[in-house]
Design an enzyme around this catalytic site. Structure first.
Site, PDB file in Angstrom:
ATOM      1  N   ASP A  84      24.151  83.190  35.843  1.00 53.22           N
ATOM      2  CA  ASP A  84      23.523  82.028  35.051  1.00 53.22           C
ATOM      3  C   ASP A  84      22.007  81.982  35.254  1.00 53.22           C
ATOM      4  OD1 ASP A  84      26.103  81.479  34.890  1.00 53.22           O
ATOM      5  OD2 ASP A  84      25.820  79.405  34.829  1.00 53.22           O
ATOM      6  N   ARG A 126      20.384  68.268  46.102  1.00 52.14           N
ATOM      7  CA  ARG A 126      19.531  68.501  45.088  1.00 52.14           C
ATOM      8  C   ARG A 126      18.279  67.924  45.090  1.00 52.14           C
ATOM      9  NH1 ARG A 126      22.480  72.483  44.663  1.00 52.14           N
ATOM     10  NH2 ARG A 126      24.147  72.627  42.788  1.00 52.14           N
ATOM     11  N   ASP A 152      23.981  67.637  37.974  1.00 52.77           N
ATOM     12  CA  ASP A 152      22.831  68.282  38.585  1.00 52.77           C
ATOM     13  C   ASP A 152      21.491  68.208  37.630  1.00 52.77           C
ATOM     14  OD1 ASP A 152      24.056  68.715  41.058  1.00 52.77           O
ATOM     15  OD2 ASP A 152      24.523  70.820  40.531  1.00 52.77           O
ATOM     16  N   SER A 178      33.656  77.858  40.183  1.00 52.72           N
ATOM     17  CA  SER A 178      32.278  77.532  40.218  1.00 52.72           C
ATOM     18  C   SER A 178      32.167  76.534  41.528  1.00 52.72           C
ATOM     19  CB  SER A 178      31.725  76.699  39.172  1.00 52.72           C
ATOM     20  OG  SER A 178      30.585  76.146  39.291  1.00 52.72           O
TER      21      SER A 178
END
Length: 397
Positions: free
Chosen positions: A14, A94, A123, A174
């Site tokens: 990605d 994050r 996210d 994932s």
């Protein structure tokens, strides 16, 4: 007009496609930034791939110590746990990644930041709330919300067209890894009836295959933070690393959860949080003898709010700062040692001691004592029942 972009870059499919896409679409230098927060990566290969894919520069920041000291430990002082189960492994990482990204943008003279989060997940919110709280002048580009590469097949086709190496292994899930946890989503996990495959787990041994003999560990705390393991004083990073190894070896910290995403949908995730699980249980055990009852009740009432703020991305908000100060104030007397028994996926506190202990043996003993008059309980009970008696008399008129 966009002058320079800092991309949060992992080196996966990605973000590799995003790196090339940003350079092509915006015609400006793109700095690929990777955060080392404890995931096992070949950082030389990440750097090489970033440069080969078109990055003007690759920056790899070692944030492991900061992650434990300034994000994991504060949250665990607060006993943060989302929806009763999730120990916030991704959520805590994050804001740190975003904070460093904003710092790099300033240092490199960039006017724009970008990330690879999709438009369905949490996210994107966590990254962008952090960007806006720390530097609202930065532009934000979220490719997944504006491009037409909305499937894996399209990403692969774009990668092949532009000479970007495509992973040959068929990655079924994932996943996100850091010092606190590994998470898994997608594939058969999208049906909440399916049991996770044992082959999926990367970190912990299955409880069935864990040692047949229990392990014991003693964790010492000062003001709510762990400071020593089995009498050996260690830095925060070393503490997390040791607890992770110990927990993983005993099959501790696996969690299968259907959670509520901030954007509104339910999502099924499976987690491995070995060291964090041990730390959470040990901390709660020590608080049982060091925290006043009413202080604990007020603090516990704030834990769901604190945890939602972390999960939803409000780490840098004023309400979060207020709650953190409150949580930390409650930890002043949380000093002592907890002994835990680890056995086949179970972590149980079997001993706790503290110089600040409020546990008073003379009062609680079942043997004869000279400090507590049991007759006092009669008035205590009758006064607490007064409003109940009045209601009963009213009903019986």
């Amino acid at each position: 007009m966009t002058k320079k972009i800092v991309l949060a870059y992992s080196g996966g499919l990605d973000t590799s496609v995003i790196l090339k896409w940003l350079a092509n679409e915006y015609g400006c230098p793109v700095i690929a930034y990777s955060a080392d927060i404890g995931q096992e990566e070949d950082w030389d290969k990440v750097r090489e791939k970033g440069l080969a894919t078109g990055a003007a520069k690759v920056v790899i920041s070692d944030l492991k110590k900061e992650f434990v000291r300034d994000f994991i430990f504060p949250a665990y002082r607060a006993n943060a746990i989302y929806e009763g189960s999730y120990l916030l492994g991704t959520s805590l990482a994050r804001p740190l990644i975003a904070k460093e990204q904003v710092r790099i943008a300033l240092a490199e003279g960039a006017d724009t930041v970008s990330h690879g989060a999709t438009g369905k997940g949490n996210d994107q919110v966590r990254f962008e709330l952090s960007y806006l709280a720390l530097n609202p002048n930065l532009q934000i580009i979220a490719p997944w919300r504006i491009w037409d590469l909305n499937s894996r097949s399209r990403l692969v086709a774009y990668a092949e067209k532009h000479g970007i190496p495509v992973p040959t292994a068929n990655k079924k899930y994932s996943s996100d890894a850091n010092l606190l946890h590994i998470s898994y989503e997608g594939d058969l996990l999208e049906d909440p009836w399916n049991e996770p495959e044992e082959s999926m787990f990367q970190w912990s041994v299955s409880p069935e295959k864990a040692p047949d003999k229990p392990s014991y560990v003693e964790i010492e705390f000062r003001a709510g933070d762990p400071c020593a393991i089995d009498g050996e004083h260690l830095e925060p990073l070393a503490i997390m690393q040791r607890l992770n190894r110990l927990g993983a070896a005993n099959g501790i910290g696996r969690l299968d959860l259907v959670e509520n995403r901030y954007v509104g949908m339910k999502s099924r995730g499976v987690y491995e949080t070995p060291g964090g699980t041990i730390l959470h249980i040990a901390h709660r055990a020590l608080e049982t003898i060091t925290l006043d009852r009413e202080v604990m009740a007020i603090r516990d009432s704030l834990v769901p709010t604190y945890s939602r703020l972390v999960y939803n991305g409000f780490w840098f908000s004023p309400e979060m700062q207020l709650l953190q100060r409150t949580m930390d104030d409650a930890q002043a007397q949380v000093n002592g040692v907890v002994r835990l028994k680890l056995y086949k996926g179970n972590c149980v506190a079997v001993g706790r001691k503290s110089d600040n202990s409020l546990y008073a043996h003379d009062f609680v003993t079942f043997e004869a004592d000279h400090v507590y008059d049991q007759g006092d309980a009669t008035g205590f009970i009758r006064l607490n029942a007064l409003r109940l008696r009045i209601q009963a008399l009213q009903r019986n008129k």
